[in-house]
Write an enzyme that holds these catalytic residues in place. Structure first.
Site, PDB file in Angstrom:
ATOM      1  CE1 TYR A 160     -18.731  45.390  17.178  1.00  0.00           C
ATOM      2  CE2 TYR A 160     -20.525  46.824  16.485  1.00  0.00           C
ATOM      3  CZ  TYR A 160     -20.073  45.587  16.902  1.00  0.00           C
ATOM      4  OH  TYR A 160     -20.958  44.558  17.030  1.00  0.00           O
ATOM      5  CE  LYS A 167     -23.715  42.848  15.908  1.00  0.00           C
ATOM      6  NZ  LYS A 167     -24.254  41.494  15.741  1.00  0.00           N
TER       7      LYS A 167
HETATM    8  P1  NAP Z   1     -18.716  34.005  18.786  1.00  0.00           P
HETATM    9  O1  NAP Z   1     -18.694  33.070  19.914  1.00  0.00           O
HETATM   10  O2  NAP Z   1     -17.457  34.112  17.971  1.00  0.00           O
HETATM   11  O3  NAP Z   1     -19.968  33.690  17.860  1.00  0.00           O
HETATM   12  C1  NAP Z   1     -20.100  34.175  16.559  1.00  0.00           C
HETATM   13  C2  NAP Z   1     -20.768  33.093  15.756  1.00  0.00           C
HETATM   14  O4  NAP Z   1     -21.065  33.563  14.431  1.00  0.00           O
HETATM   15  C3  NAP Z   1     -19.891  31.842  15.591  1.00  0.00           C
HETATM   16  O5  NAP Z   1     -20.558  30.723  16.074  1.00  0.00           O
HETATM   17  C4  NAP Z   1     -19.709  31.747  14.066  1.00  0.00           C
HETATM   18  O6  NAP Z   1     -19.682  30.418  13.599  1.00  0.00           O
HETATM   19  C5  NAP Z   1     -20.968  32.422  13.580  1.00  0.00           C
HETATM   20  N1  NAP Z   1     -20.881  32.787  12.170  1.00  0.00           N
HETATM   21  C6  NAP Z   1     -20.093  33.715  11.596  1.00  0.00           C
HETATM   22  N2  NAP Z   1     -20.294  33.709  10.256  1.00  0.00           N
HETATM   23  C7  NAP Z   1     -21.236  32.766  10.004  1.00  0.00           C
HETATM   24  C8  NAP Z   1     -21.874  32.291   8.832  1.00  0.00           C
HETATM   25  N3  NAP Z   1     -21.592  32.773   7.625  1.00  0.00           N
HETATM   26  N4  NAP Z   1     -22.804  31.324   8.953  1.00  0.00           N
HETATM   27  C9  NAP Z   1     -23.125  30.808  10.160  1.00  0.00           C
HETATM   28  N5  NAP Z   1     -22.549  31.212  11.315  1.00  0.00           N
HETATM   29  C10 NAP Z   1     -21.614  32.167  11.238  1.00  0.00           C
HETATM   30  O7  NAP Z   1     -18.995  35.501  19.287  1.00  0.00           O
HETATM   31  P2  NAP Z   1     -20.183  36.163  20.129  1.00  0.00           P
HETATM   32  O8  NAP Z   1     -19.577  37.371  20.711  1.00  0.00           O
HETATM   33  O9  NAP Z   1     -20.847  35.170  20.985  1.00  0.00           O
HETATM   34  O10 NAP Z   1     -21.165  36.665  18.975  1.00  0.00           O
HETATM   35  C11 NAP Z   1     -22.532  36.321  18.910  1.00  0.00           C
HETATM   36  C12 NAP Z   1     -23.371  37.528  18.538  1.00  0.00           C
HETATM   37  O11 NAP Z   1     -23.357  38.453  19.621  1.00  0.00           O
HETATM   38  C13 NAP Z   1     -22.871  38.306  17.319  1.00  0.00           C
HETATM   39  O12 NAP Z   1     -23.984  38.783  16.582  1.00  0.00           O
HETATM   40  C14 NAP Z   1     -22.129  39.461  17.962  1.00  0.00           C
HETATM   41  O13 NAP Z   1     -22.013  40.578  17.102  1.00  0.00           O
HETATM   42  C15 NAP Z   1     -23.068  39.737  19.118  1.00  0.00           C
HETATM   43  N6  NAP Z   1     -22.531  40.570  20.192  1.00  0.00           N
HETATM   44  C16 NAP Z   1     -21.337  40.255  20.775  1.00  0.00           C
HETATM   45  C17 NAP Z   1     -20.843  41.070  21.783  1.00  0.00           C
HETATM   46  C18 NAP Z   1     -19.525  40.777  22.444  1.00  0.00           C
HETATM   47  O14 NAP Z   1     -18.948  41.680  23.084  1.00  0.00           O
HETATM   48  N7  NAP Z   1     -19.021  39.564  22.372  1.00  0.00           N
HETATM   49  C19 NAP Z   1     -21.580  42.194  22.208  1.00  0.00           C
HETATM   50  C20 NAP Z   1     -22.799  42.470  21.598  1.00  0.00           C
HETATM   51  C21 NAP Z   1     -23.257  41.650  20.587  1.00  0.00           C
HETATM   52  P3  NAP Z   1     -18.287  29.735  13.102  1.00  0.00           P
HETATM   53  O15 NAP Z   1     -17.274  30.058  14.176  1.00  0.00           O
HETATM   54  O16 NAP Z   1     -18.622  28.300  12.997  1.00  0.00           O
HETATM   55  O17 NAP Z   1     -17.962  30.382  11.807  1.00  0.00           O
END
Ligand code: NAP
Length: 260
Positions: A160, A167
């Protein structure tokens, strides 16, 4: 129920739907059921296409879909002034955005480059500060800002790396923003979500191992879903959580409470 939540016709901006697996999409489904007016931001055209398809095939309505690249101040200003000038009042923001270079997740943390470190911080943590500042002039009735975090902020999760440090910054930023914006009755909280199989999660090399560990050891003996994170976001956005700010709320099957 709608009366309890007080979200009907509230204007909420959801940032970070990349596809149907996105945590932000789980949030959209929960908030939509509560009758909120939803505004979406996306970065890549590919995400816009996926989002439009999701909106066409589900019972979730978007009041507007606007491009916003959080690495770019003008893009943030444009997105929030467009939404704000249209609706006049913004009541909530869901920041569900993170990004780091894959080489920084696939090497030892000690080898993180200066650029890679700054980029992960800028995209995944500073963006919350910039977004809160851009939205504040329109959050004139108070409101709620939610960011998505992960346990890697506070404990070392192999692979990570630079994202864990971002984070940690995000969680500290939530507290400082909560202190600043409380006088405007704007609450700022983070949800620390358990591991969920999404596009972003694919970049974490140890992801399958993490899923297995949670399933074996977490008090609930299972992984969480984006719907569960969506429902907690709904609660944190709603009137029910009106006394809570600056908190990190865990939706992780209880994994974070474990010792060795
Ligand atoms: P995800 O579906 O891949 O979503 C990540 C999003 O971030 C995408 O929509 C992406 O947009 C956007 N993004 C990245 N760079 C960007 C930028 N410069 N400007 C605007 N948007 C941007 O993955 P997710 O897991 O749902 O992630 C959402 C949040 O949850 C993140 O903060 C992640 O760290 C957090 N989280 C995830 C998990 C897990 O296990 N999945 C656990 C805890 C927390 P584009 O694709 O259009 O670039």
């Amino acid at each position: 129920m709608e009366d309890l939540l007080q979200l009907k016709d509230k204007n909420i901006v959801i940032m970070g739907v990349a596809n149907e697996r996105s945590i932000a999409w789980g949030v959209a489904e929960s908030l939509s059921k509560a009758g909120a007016n939803l505004f979406f931001t996306y970065r890549k055209e590919r995400s816009l296409k996926k989002l439009n398809k999701l909106l066409d095939t589900n019972e979730v309505e978007a009041k507007a879909v606007i491009q916003c690249d959080v690495n770019n101040d003008e893009s943030i200003a444009h997105a929030f002034s467009e939404i704000g000038e249209d609706v006049k009042v913004i009541h909530g923001i869901v920041h569900s955005i993170a990004f780091a270079h894959s080489e920084d997740l696939n090497d030892d943390f000690v080898n993180t480059s200066r650029d890679g470190f700054a980029f992960a911080q800028d995209t995944s943590a500073y963006s919350l500060v910039a977004v809160a500042r851009a939205a504040r002039p329109y959050m004139t009735e108070g409101g709620s800002i939610i960011a998505m975090s992960y346990y890697g902020a506070e404990r070392v999760v192999r692979g990570y790396n630079v994202m864990g440090v971002a984070k940690a910054t995000l969680e500290a930023s939530v507290k400082y923003l909560a202190a600043d914006l409380g006088e405007d009755n704007i609450r700022v909280n983070a949800i620390s979500a358990g591991a969920i199989r999404t596009l972003a999660a694919k970049g974490v090399p140890s992801f399958n191992e993490v899923l297995n560990k949670i399933e074996e050891n977490a008090p609930l003996k299972r992984n969480v879903t984006k719907e569960e994170v969506g429902d907690m976001t709904l609660a944190m956005m709603s009137h029910l959580s009106r006394g809570v700010t600056g908190e990190i709320v865990y939706v992780d099957s209880g994994y974070n409470i474990l010792g060795i």
